[in-house]
Design a protein around this motif. Structure first.
Motif, PDB file in Angstrom:
ATOM      1  N   PRO A 136      11.509  37.426  35.385  1.00  0.00           N
ATOM      2  CA  PRO A 136      11.281  38.677  36.137  1.00  0.00           C
ATOM      3  C   PRO A 136      11.943  38.697  37.504  1.00  0.00           C
ATOM      4  CG  PRO A 136       9.286  37.342  36.044  1.00  0.00           C
ATOM      5  CD  PRO A 136      10.268  36.714  35.099  1.00  0.00           C
ATOM      6  N   GLU A 137      12.341  37.522  38.026  1.00  0.00           N
ATOM      7  CA  GLU A 137      12.974  37.470  39.340  1.00  0.00           C
ATOM      8  C   GLU A 137      14.473  37.783  39.273  1.00  0.00           C
ATOM      9  OE1 GLU A 137      11.274  37.097  42.112  1.00  0.00           O
ATOM     10  OE2 GLU A 137       9.442  36.976  40.902  1.00  0.00           O
ATOM     11  N   TRP A 138      15.048  37.733  38.083  1.00  0.00           N
ATOM     12  CA  TRP A 138      16.475  38.025  37.943  1.00  0.00           C
ATOM     13  C   TRP A 138      16.736  39.501  38.239  1.00  0.00           C
ATOM     14  CZ3 TRP A 138      17.584  35.533  32.473  1.00  0.00           C
ATOM     15  CH2 TRP A 138      17.633  34.145  32.612  1.00  0.00           C
ATOM     16  N   THR A 139      17.942  39.773  38.733  1.00  0.00           N
ATOM     17  CA  THR A 139      18.407  41.159  38.771  1.00  0.00           C
ATOM     18  C   THR A 139      19.019  41.491  37.414  1.00  0.00           C
ATOM     19  OG1 THR A 139      20.630  40.590  39.538  1.00  0.00           O
ATOM     20  CG2 THR A 139      18.931  40.972  41.233  1.00  0.00           C
ATOM     21  N   VAL A 140      19.168  42.772  37.150  1.00  0.00           N
ATOM     22  CA  VAL A 140      19.790  43.184  35.886  1.00  0.00           C
ATOM     23  C   VAL A 140      21.195  42.602  35.790  1.00  0.00           C
ATOM     24  CG1 VAL A 140      20.629  45.159  34.549  1.00  0.00           C
ATOM     25  CG2 VAL A 140      18.428  45.297  35.741  1.00  0.00           C
ATOM     26  N   ARG A 141      21.941  42.630  36.908  1.00  0.00           N
ATOM     27  CA  ARG A 141      23.307  42.100  36.913  1.00  0.00           C
ATOM     28  C   ARG A 141      23.318  40.611  36.556  1.00  0.00           C
ATOM     29  NH1 ARG A 141      24.667  43.883  41.290  1.00  0.00           N
ATOM     30  NH2 ARG A 141      26.384  45.337  40.928  1.00  0.00           N
ATOM     31  N   TYR A 142      22.429  39.842  37.165  1.00  0.00           N
ATOM     32  CA  TYR A 142      22.421  38.397  36.909  1.00  0.00           C
ATOM     33  C   TYR A 142      22.016  38.113  35.457  1.00  0.00           C
ATOM     34  CZ  TYR A 142      21.551  33.428  37.332  1.00  0.00           C
ATOM     35  OH  TYR A 142      21.600  32.066  37.142  1.00  0.00           O
ATOM     36  N   ALA A 143      21.059  38.887  34.942  1.00  0.00           N
ATOM     37  CA  ALA A 143      20.637  38.684  33.559  1.00  0.00           C
ATOM     38  C   ALA A 143      21.794  38.898  32.585  1.00  0.00           C
ATOM     39  CB  ALA A 143      19.493  39.641  33.217  1.00  0.00           C
ATOM     40  N   LEU A 144      22.703  39.803  32.944  1.00  0.00           N
ATOM     41  CA  LEU A 144      23.791  40.141  32.022  1.00  0.00           C
ATOM     42  C   LEU A 144      25.017  39.260  32.190  1.00  0.00           C
ATOM     43  CD1 LEU A 144      23.589  44.038  32.193  1.00  0.00           C
ATOM     44  CD2 LEU A 144      22.768  42.553  30.376  1.00  0.00           C
ATOM     45  N   VAL A 145      25.428  38.996  33.430  1.00  0.00           N
ATOM     46  CA  VAL A 145      26.713  38.304  33.648  1.00  0.00           C
ATOM     47  C   VAL A 145      26.588  37.087  34.556  1.00  0.00           C
ATOM     48  CG1 VAL A 145      28.085  40.374  33.238  1.00  0.00           C
ATOM     49  CG2 VAL A 145      27.286  39.868  35.558  1.00  0.00           C
ATOM     50  N   MET A 179      27.603  47.268  28.715  1.00  0.00           N
ATOM     51  CA  MET A 179      26.934  47.836  29.891  1.00  0.00           C
ATOM     52  C   MET A 179      26.728  49.342  29.717  1.00  0.00           C
ATOM     53  SD  MET A 179      26.440  45.739  32.620  1.00  0.00           S
ATOM     54  CE  MET A 179      27.081  44.318  33.509  1.00  0.00           C
ATOM     55  N   ARG A 180      27.779  50.031  29.303  1.00  0.00           N
ATOM     56  CA  ARG A 180      27.718  51.488  29.160  1.00  0.00           C
ATOM     57  C   ARG A 180      26.753  51.883  28.038  1.00  0.00           C
ATOM     58  NH1 ARG A 180      32.646  52.122  29.075  1.00  0.00           N
ATOM     59  NH2 ARG A 180      32.984  51.993  26.831  1.00  0.00           N
ATOM     60  N   GLY A 181      26.784  51.137  26.943  1.00  0.00           N
ATOM     61  CA  GLY A 181      25.990  51.513  25.781  1.00  0.00           C
ATOM     62  C   GLY A 181      24.510  51.239  25.911  1.00  0.00           C
ATOM     63  N   LEU A 182      24.126  50.201  26.672  1.00  0.00           N
ATOM     64  CA  LEU A 182      22.724  49.797  26.685  1.00  0.00           C
ATOM     65  C   LEU A 182      22.034  49.932  28.039  1.00  0.00           C
ATOM     66  CD1 LEU A 182      22.876  46.599  24.416  1.00  0.00           C
ATOM     67  CD2 LEU A 182      21.924  48.833  23.836  1.00  0.00           C
ATOM     68  N   VAL A 183      22.746  49.700  29.128  1.00  0.00           N
ATOM     69  CA  VAL A 183      22.068  49.677  30.434  1.00  0.00           C
ATOM     70  C   VAL A 183      22.753  50.580  31.446  1.00  0.00           C
ATOM     71  CG1 VAL A 183      21.161  47.362  30.058  1.00  0.00           C
ATOM     72  CG2 VAL A 183      23.374  47.627  31.152  1.00  0.00           C
ATOM     73  N   GLY A 184      23.512  51.558  30.958  1.00  0.00           N
ATOM     74  CA  GLY A 184      24.278  52.406  31.870  1.00  0.00           C
ATOM     75  C   GLY A 184      23.445  53.153  32.875  1.00  0.00           C
ATOM     76  N   ARG A 215      13.812  45.179  27.262  1.00  0.00           N
ATOM     77  CA  ARG A 215      14.289  44.892  25.909  1.00  0.00           C
ATOM     78  C   ARG A 215      15.781  45.212  25.786  1.00  0.00           C
ATOM     79  NH1 ARG A 215      13.071  41.915  21.420  1.00  0.00           N
ATOM     80  NH2 ARG A 215      13.582  42.997  19.510  1.00  0.00           N
ATOM     81  N   ARG A 216      16.209  46.299  26.373  1.00  0.00           N
ATOM     82  CA  ARG A 216      17.625  46.673  26.328  1.00  0.00           C
ATOM     83  C   ARG A 216      18.473  45.671  27.104  1.00  0.00           C
ATOM     84  NH1 ARG A 216      17.981  52.695  25.255  1.00  0.00           N
ATOM     85  NH2 ARG A 216      20.040  52.670  26.201  1.00  0.00           N
ATOM     86  N   VAL A 217      17.970  45.196  28.243  1.00  0.00           N
ATOM     87  CA  VAL A 217      18.701  44.197  29.025  1.00  0.00           C
ATOM     88  C   VAL A 217      18.824  42.902  28.226  1.00  0.00           C
ATOM     89  CG1 VAL A 217      18.641  42.764  31.099  1.00  0.00           C
ATOM     90  CG2 VAL A 217      18.065  45.191  31.255  1.00  0.00           C
ATOM     91  N   ALA A 218      17.739  42.500  27.556  1.00  0.00           N
ATOM     92  CA  ALA A 218      17.783  41.276  26.749  1.00  0.00           C
ATOM     93  C   ALA A 218      18.804  41.393  25.621  1.00  0.00           C
ATOM     94  CB  ALA A 218      16.391  40.980  26.179  1.00  0.00           C
ATOM     95  N   LEU A 219      18.863  42.560  24.977  1.00  0.00           N
ATOM     96  CA  LEU A 219      19.841  42.773  23.904  1.00  0.00           C
ATOM     97  C   LEU A 219      21.255  42.746  24.469  1.00  0.00           C
ATOM     98  CD1 LEU A 219      20.612  43.503  21.006  1.00  0.00           C
ATOM     99  CD2 LEU A 219      20.136  45.909  21.545  1.00  0.00           C
ATOM    100  N   ALA A 220      21.463  43.408  25.601  1.00  0.00           N
ATOM    101  CA  ALA A 220      22.793  43.419  26.224  1.00  0.00           C
ATOM    102  C   ALA A 220      23.213  42.011  26.625  1.00  0.00           C
ATOM    103  CB  ALA A 220      22.794  44.339  27.441  1.00  0.00           C
ATOM    104  N   ARG A 221      22.281  41.222  27.167  1.00  0.00           N
ATOM    105  CA  ARG A 221      22.574  39.837  27.566  1.00  0.00           C
ATOM    106  C   ARG A 221      23.043  39.019  26.366  1.00  0.00           C
ATOM    107  NH1 ARG A 221      21.077  35.683  31.172  1.00  0.00           N
ATOM    108  NH2 ARG A 221      20.440  33.754  30.176  1.00  0.00           N
TER     109      ARG A 221
END
Length: 614
Positions: free
Chosen positions: A80-89, A107-112, A129-135
């Motif tokens: 939960p402390e991660w940012t969306v950006r860090y979780a993805l890349v 990024m565009r398809g799931l977390v835009g 859930r969408r961030v986890a799938l994108a990751r």
């Protein structure tokens, strides 16, 4: 194709129940496999075994050396402390990941719509859930395993994921294994289907449509006694073949076999009779929303919209998250009132709403399933025949043993089934369902659809499950987040085209007004249709004419191939009697070549029909 991983004689038991019993199965390069089966039959268990996240009681699971497996769990595993950006890349600079077209597309398809600097812990469950799938999709894996990836995705998100999967595995690199109840997604992306049941795994070539056919044909060939489950599959197959021919354009199956199975199966719904019954129960008026405007938390949800629901109307509602789909149901149910305009409800309207949370069952948590239903009534009329409470409960998947389970001990999917039953036995004449497919397996969904087919009343369904929408509703409307309601004579495909037009900056029509059931005659339906035509890149009329000619030519070739096949079968019978083994080998070889050629012709014929629009 190279072998990636496999399970050999694996068994798993929980307490006194065997979930998997000596299962041997594997994944090869290029496989796109969908797993189906009843809840609790072991789909997620098998996936964990294959990912080596769980050890079998006996048998073994092997991976190719250096195999990289990506796994999307149903549980929330992000820090939960991660940012969306860090979780993805991770720590990658923006210019590094932005130069990768695959990452940009994910990024565009799931977390835009998300703020990349937002903390994961502050996101909603669906957003996490969408961030986890994108990751997971952004990673570099040989095998990707997805457990219910379409949960919390809207129609547009599911369509994006399907296209991403098909592009990614088109070259045959790696493999995909997915557990989902979204039958459209299974049919769109999977090249193979595994059915997990009774401790075993049966394998079927193709997606959901091919699986339904093969399972029905398997039961027929084995002379299985006609039971309720088989009848459901036959009805499902009848709809697949008659109601949506484009669905069957991908899998290779025998058209004659399919038609033979369903030749005695009636259409899923007698629409004329149901509408007549609905009118008798409801009168002429159901809901009329006139010049309605509504704002919630400072946001305009509806802006001067007009919508009419008639007796027997079966309408599906699709739209972007936060566009007001659930608010529309609450307006109709009288739970909230509009800021301006008026909603007129028929005097005989008896509404029932299936909410997403199913909290209504908390008040009966100490009762058993059968007791909850019997409190309503002992005998019910479904499809013109009387059924007992026990029979009705069993029809939606509650076995005789399960009927005596306390409500507090039911799973999420079982609670959802029970709440739907509870609503139905209350004999409403207007039924409103908010995301009814959550937590339900494919067999249960077929059973729910079978019940809804014979239900006479007005039906409003809010769902991201396009298969369900096409199956139980007659037409759809869209909420795009601009305060308007648009009719969709072109169905969910038209909605996706409108959304694509929005992303490209095209000007959309002002909205749809009039009856929800307008098929192009209402003002909104016409404008929405023209917008879709602008955004569509479908076949031209010349291409359709050519496709119709091709279909007729291919059909004649198929008839000749069938005649030749029948002749070869007769020849085989004669040769077997004469014990001419050399002749048998020769004719068998000819028959194999003919069957392969016939399957290719069938595929081309179906593709031509799809293009022709027939």
């Amino acid at each position: 194709m190279a072998h990636l991983l496999g399970a050999e004689s694996v068994s798993v038991s929980f307490a006194t129940r065997t979930v998997l019993d000596g299962v041997t199965i594997g994944l090869d390069e290029g496989d796109r496999v969908g797993m189906v089966g009843r809840n609790g039959d072991g789909k997620s268990t098998l996936m964990r075994l294959l990912a080596q996240r769980q050890q079998p009681d006996s048998g073994r699971v092997t991976h190719r050396g250096g195999l990289r497996v990506g796994y999307l769990d149903q549980q929330d595993v992000l820090d939960p402390e991660w940012t969306v950006r860090y979780a993805l890349v991770g720590d990658a600079a923006d210019h590094e990941w932005a130069s990768d077209p695959r990452i940009r597309d994910i990024m565009r398809g799931l977390v835009g719509e998300l703020d990349l600097d937002a903390a994961v812990g502050r996101l909603s469950g669906g957003q996490r859930r969408r961030v986890a799938l994108a990751r997971l999709l952004a990673g570099d894996h040989d095998v990707v395993m997805l457990d219910e990836p379409t949960n919390h995705l809207d129609v547009e998100g599911v369509a994006w994921l399907a296209q991403h999967v098909k592009r990614r595995w088109k070259a045959g690199d790696g493999a995909l294994l997915v557990v989902t109840h979204d039958r459209w997604f299974l049919d769109e992306v999977c090249t193979m289907t595994w059915e997990v049941h009774d401790g075993t795994v049966d394998q079927f070539e193709g997606g959901y449509a091919a699986y339904v056919l093969a399972r029905a044909e398997r039961d027929r060939m084995a002379a299985v006694v006609e039971n309720k489950r088989q009848q459901l599959m036959k009805k499902e197959l009848a709809w697949l073949r008659r109601g949506a021919p484009a669905r069957t354009s991908k899998p290779k199956f025998r058209i004659d076999a399919a038609n033979q199975i369903i030749q005695d199966v009636p259409e899923p719904r007698d629409t004329v009779s149901l509408r007549k019954m609905a009118t008798a129960r409801l009168g002429k008026d159901v809901f009329d929303a006139e010049d309605v405007s509504l704002s919630l938390s400072g946001k305009t949800v509806f802006d001067d919209v007009t919508l009419r629901l008639a007796p027997g109307e079966r309408v599906g509602v699709v739209g972007v998250n936060g566009a007001g789909k659930s608010s529309l149901l609450r307006l109709f149910a009288g739970e909230i009132e509009p800021d301006s305009g008026r909603i007129r409800r028929g005097k005989t309207v008896v509404p029932a709403v299936l909410t997403q949370e199913v909290r209504e069952l908390d008040a009966v948590a100490d009762l058993r399933v059968i007791e909850v239903i019997k409190r309503e009534r002992q005998v019910f009329e479904i499809g013109g025949r009387e059924v007992t409470a026990g029979q009705l409960v069993e029809q939606l998947g509650f076995t005789r043993e399960k009927q005596w389970t306390p409500v507090r001990d039911l799973s999420g999917g079982e609670r959802r089934r029970l709440q739907l039953l509870r609503l139905l036995v209350g004999e409403p004449n207007v039924l409103m369902l908010d995301e009814p497919t959550n937590d339900l397996d494919t067999d249960t969904l077929a059973a729910v659809e079978d019940v809804l087919d014979s239900w006479p009343g007005t039906l409003v369904v809010v769902s991201h499950d396009r298969y369900l929408l096409e199956r139980v509703t007659d037409h759809q409307v869209a909420l795009l987040g601009d305060g308007k309601i648009r009719a969709l004579p072109g169905g969910v495909e038209q909605y996706l085209e409108l959304r694509q037009a929005m992303e490209t900056g095209a000007t959309l029509p002002s909205g749809s007004e009039g009856a929800a059931g307008d098929d192009g005659g209402g003002r909104g339906a016409g404008t929405a249709g023209s917008a879709a035509q602008t955004a569509s890149s479908g076949p031209s009329e010349a291409e359709r004419r050519q496709a119709r000619k091709d279909a007729a030519r291919l059909e004649r070739q198929l008839e000749r191939a069938e005649a030749a096949e029948a002749k070869l079968h007769e020849e085989l019978a004669e040769l077997s009697h004469s014990q001419d083994y050399e002749g048998l080998n020769r004719v068998n070889a000819e028959l194999r070549d003919l069957v392969a050629s016939k399957e290719e012709l069938e595929t081309l014929w179906l593709e031509a029909l799809d293009t022709a629009g027939d």
